[in-house]
Design a protein around this motif. Structure first.
Motif, PDB file in Angstrom:
ATOM      1  N   ASP A  89       0.802  -1.222   0.000  1.00 49.07           N
ATOM      2  CA  ASP A  89       0.000   0.000   0.000  1.00 49.07           C
ATOM      3  C   ASP A  89       0.832   1.268   0.000  1.00 49.07           C
ATOM      4  O   ASP A  89       0.294   2.363   0.215  1.00 49.07           O
ATOM      5  CB  ASP A  89      -0.936   0.007   1.219  1.00 49.07           C
ATOM      6  N   GLY A 149      -1.037  -8.946  -8.715  1.00 44.34           N
ATOM      7  CA  GLY A 149      -2.387  -8.427  -8.552  1.00 44.34           C
ATOM      8  C   GLY A 149      -2.559  -7.542  -7.330  1.00 44.34           C
ATOM      9  O   GLY A 149      -1.594  -7.156  -6.661  1.00 44.34           O
ATOM     10  N   LEU A 150      -3.815  -7.232  -7.015  1.00 46.11           N
ATOM     11  CA  LEU A 150      -4.140  -6.307  -5.932  1.00 46.11           C
ATOM     12  C   LEU A 150      -3.727  -6.824  -4.572  1.00 46.11           C
ATOM     13  O   LEU A 150      -3.521  -6.039  -3.641  1.00 46.11           O
ATOM     14  CB  LEU A 150      -5.651  -6.026  -5.933  1.00 46.11           C
ATOM     15  N   SER A 158      -1.325  -2.686  -4.408  1.00 43.98           N
ATOM     16  CA  SER A 158      -2.675  -2.133  -4.462  1.00 43.98           C
ATOM     17  C   SER A 158      -2.848  -1.147  -5.613  1.00 43.98           C
ATOM     18  O   SER A 158      -1.877  -0.653  -6.193  1.00 43.98           O
ATOM     19  CB  SER A 158      -2.999  -1.415  -3.149  1.00 43.98           C
ATOM     20  N   ASP A 159      -4.111  -0.846  -5.907  1.00 45.71           N
ATOM     21  CA  ASP A 159      -4.406   0.171  -6.917  1.00 45.71           C
ATOM     22  C   ASP A 159      -3.949   1.546  -6.463  1.00 45.71           C
ATOM     23  O   ASP A 159      -3.653   2.425  -7.293  1.00 45.71           O
ATOM     24  CB  ASP A 159      -5.909   0.190  -7.228  1.00 45.71           C
ATOM     25  N   GLY A 160      -3.909   1.768  -5.146  1.00 39.86           N
ATOM     26  CA  GLY A 160      -3.402   3.038  -4.640  1.00 39.86           C
ATOM     27  C   GLY A 160      -1.944   3.256  -5.009  1.00 39.86           C
ATOM     28  O   GLY A 160      -1.539   4.358  -5.390  1.00 39.86           O
ATOM     29  N   LEU A 196      -0.485   1.786  -7.569  1.00 38.56           N
ATOM     30  CA  LEU A 196      -0.503   1.955  -9.023  1.00 38.56           C
ATOM     31  C   LEU A 196      -0.797   3.405  -9.381  1.00 38.56           C
ATOM     32  O   LEU A 196      -0.141   4.001 -10.254  1.00 38.56           O
ATOM     33  CB  LEU A 196      -1.546   1.028  -9.641  1.00 38.56           C
ATOM     34  N   ALA A 197      -1.771   4.003  -8.698  1.00 37.38           N
ATOM     35  CA  ALA A 197      -2.132   5.397  -8.963  1.00 37.38           C
ATOM     36  C   ALA A 197      -0.980   6.341  -8.649  1.00 37.38           C
ATOM     37  O   ALA A 197      -0.704   7.293  -9.398  1.00 37.38           O
ATOM     38  CB  ALA A 197      -3.366   5.774  -8.144  1.00 37.38           C
ATOM     39  N   ARG A 199       1.642   6.210 -11.307  1.00 41.38           N
ATOM     40  CA  ARG A 199       1.234   6.893 -12.543  1.00 41.38           C
ATOM     41  C   ARG A 199       1.571   8.377 -12.520  1.00 41.38           C
ATOM     42  O   ARG A 199       1.665   9.006 -13.574  1.00 41.38           O
ATOM     43  CB  ARG A 199      -0.260   6.669 -12.782  1.00 41.38           C
ATOM     44  N   THR A 246       2.343   3.948 -16.587  1.00 41.69           N
ATOM     45  CA  THR A 246       2.386   2.770 -15.712  1.00 41.69           C
ATOM     46  C   THR A 246       1.306   1.777 -16.096  1.00 41.69           C
ATOM     47  O   THR A 246       0.162   2.149 -16.361  1.00 41.69           O
ATOM     48  CB  THR A 246       2.191   3.172 -14.231  1.00 41.69           C
ATOM     49  N   ARG A 290       0.068  -2.685 -15.407  1.00 38.85           N
ATOM     50  CA  ARG A 290       0.172  -3.816 -14.500  1.00 38.85           C
ATOM     51  C   ARG A 290       0.160  -5.120 -15.296  1.00 38.85           C
ATOM     52  O   ARG A 290      -0.628  -5.276 -16.242  1.00 38.85           O
ATOM     53  CB  ARG A 290      -1.006  -3.813 -13.517  1.00 38.85           C
ATOM     54  N   ASP A 343      -0.601  -8.917 -14.362  1.00 40.13           N
ATOM     55  CA  ASP A 343      -1.067  -9.773 -13.279  1.00 40.13           C
ATOM     56  C   ASP A 343      -1.671 -11.046 -13.835  1.00 40.13           C
ATOM     57  O   ASP A 343      -1.616 -11.304 -15.039  1.00 40.13           O
ATOM     58  CB  ASP A 343      -2.046  -9.035 -12.365  1.00 40.13           C
TER      59      ASP A 343
END
Length: 354
Positions: free
Chosen positions: A214, A237-238, A242-244, A246-247, A250, A255, A257, A259
């Motif tokens: 995270d 993967g998540l 996490s997507d946080g 990933l954000a 970016r 960026t 992923r 997975d």
């Protein structure tokens, strides 16, 4: 550094020794068993490079340290520019090392925290590296080991840091310039996704950096900004990144992923994203016992091939599909039969180039 596909006299001699020893090639306390040895050249044609028939081979040993030494002995000639030495018990430091070693034409070897295993010492004595880089702090590789390594090279450096993330960033900063084509980002606590990244990073010319599930550690974020890669590839993967995260990545550049439903699917997808069909060599290692793949990454880079993961007793479907796409001339299995069974090794022959 030698290209094993050319089968110089040293490797051919090893094959002869393997036949004499009923299939075992002894080197630094480890064994490399050949499932399908390459043919020798015919009489009167000794000056020509050997073009082997497709074959599968195993590089095994009594333990992870012996395998580490055997992989190096099978791939690298003496006088390598650098040998990275990392803990064989704390895997995180070695995850970033293979891409760096590959970029410098070097090798990764594993050590115990408080002593250099005999096969590794034997291999370092043979390699005569111009420089040795110890990875991690004194808790993972003791100062006594660093001192002992001076017997094998005139220059010893240590790349440490407050944690695995800091070591990851420092390894990258010491080796890679800015504006890299790619930077791979993987979990620093769930290792399988990063195992396949090193070979891909080596092919594409970028580092492997570690993050938390995270959080992007400050030093890693700083290193990514310095690198300014053309793309950042998040692995897994998540549940691992996490997507946080990933954000946040970016904000530092383009960026994406890679997975999949499991580590084997990720392994196959990483390979498919980086390697064309008909690669000469594919390295295969256990997706459950990580140590063998850690040493294999630099060797895979030296042979311009990917690292794929399998179970002990099966070739998972996504990996099978990727092997059918790649159709290599040679498959190198890392580790003993407890990691990758003989039955799985035999199955791998189905994916060789016709």
């Amino acid at each position: 550094m030698k290209n094993s596909l050319r089968f110089p006299s040293r490797l051919l001699s090893g094959v002869v020794a393997a036949v004499i020893a009923a299939g075992g090639l002894t080197a630094g306390g480890a064994t490399a068993a050949f499932a399908a040895p390459p043919p020798t050249s015919g009489p009167g044609d000794q000056s020509q490079a050997v073009v082997p028939d497709p074959f599968v081979e195993r590089i095994g040993g009594a333990d992870r340290y012996a395998v580490s030494a055997a992989v190096s002995a099978h791939t690298f000639e003496p006088g390598v520019p650098v040998a990275y030495v990392a803990s064989g018990e704390v895997f995180s430091d070695a995850l970033s090392a293979s891409a760096a070693a590959g970029a410098e034409g070097g090798v990764v070897l594993l050590t115990k925290p408080d002593e250099i295993p005999v096969p590794v010492a034997t291999e370092l004595r043979r390699l005569k590296p111009q420089r040795i880089v110890v990875l991690g702090g004194p808790a993972t590789v003791a100062p006594e080991v660093e001192t002992a390594l001076r017997a094998f090279s005139g220059r010893i450096d240590r790349v440490g840091g407050a944690d695995r993330f800091a070591v990851s960033a420092s390894v990258s900063a010491n080796v890679f310039g800015s504006h890299r084509p790619v930077a791979y980002v993987a979990s620093g606590s769930s290792y399988p996704d990063a195992l396949s990244a090193s070979a891909a990073a080596g092919r594409l010319g970028g580092p492997v950096l570690l993050v938390g599930k995270d959080v992007v550690p400050v030093l890693v974020a700083d290193e990514l900004r310095r690198l300014a890669p053309a793309k950042i590839v998040v692995l897994g993967g998540l549940s691992t990144v996490s997507d946080g995260v990933l954000a946040e990545l970016r904000t530092m550049g383009t960026t994406g992923r890679i997975d999949g439903p499991d580590r084997y699917a990720v392994s196959a997808a990483v390979s498919a994203d980086a390697f064309p069909p008909s690669v000469p060599t594919v390295f295969v290692a256990s997706g459950a016992a990580f140590a063998d793949a850690l040493s294999g990454g630099a060797a895979a880079i030296a042979n311009a091939g990917p690292m794929l993961l399998v179970t002990t007793d099966a070739v998972p479907g996504p990996v099978e599909a990727e092997l059918r796409r790649l159709r290599p001339n040679r498959i190198v299995v890392l580790g003993g039969t407890a990691s990758v069974s003989d039955a799985t090794m035999e199955k791998l022959r189905d994916y060789l180039r016709p």
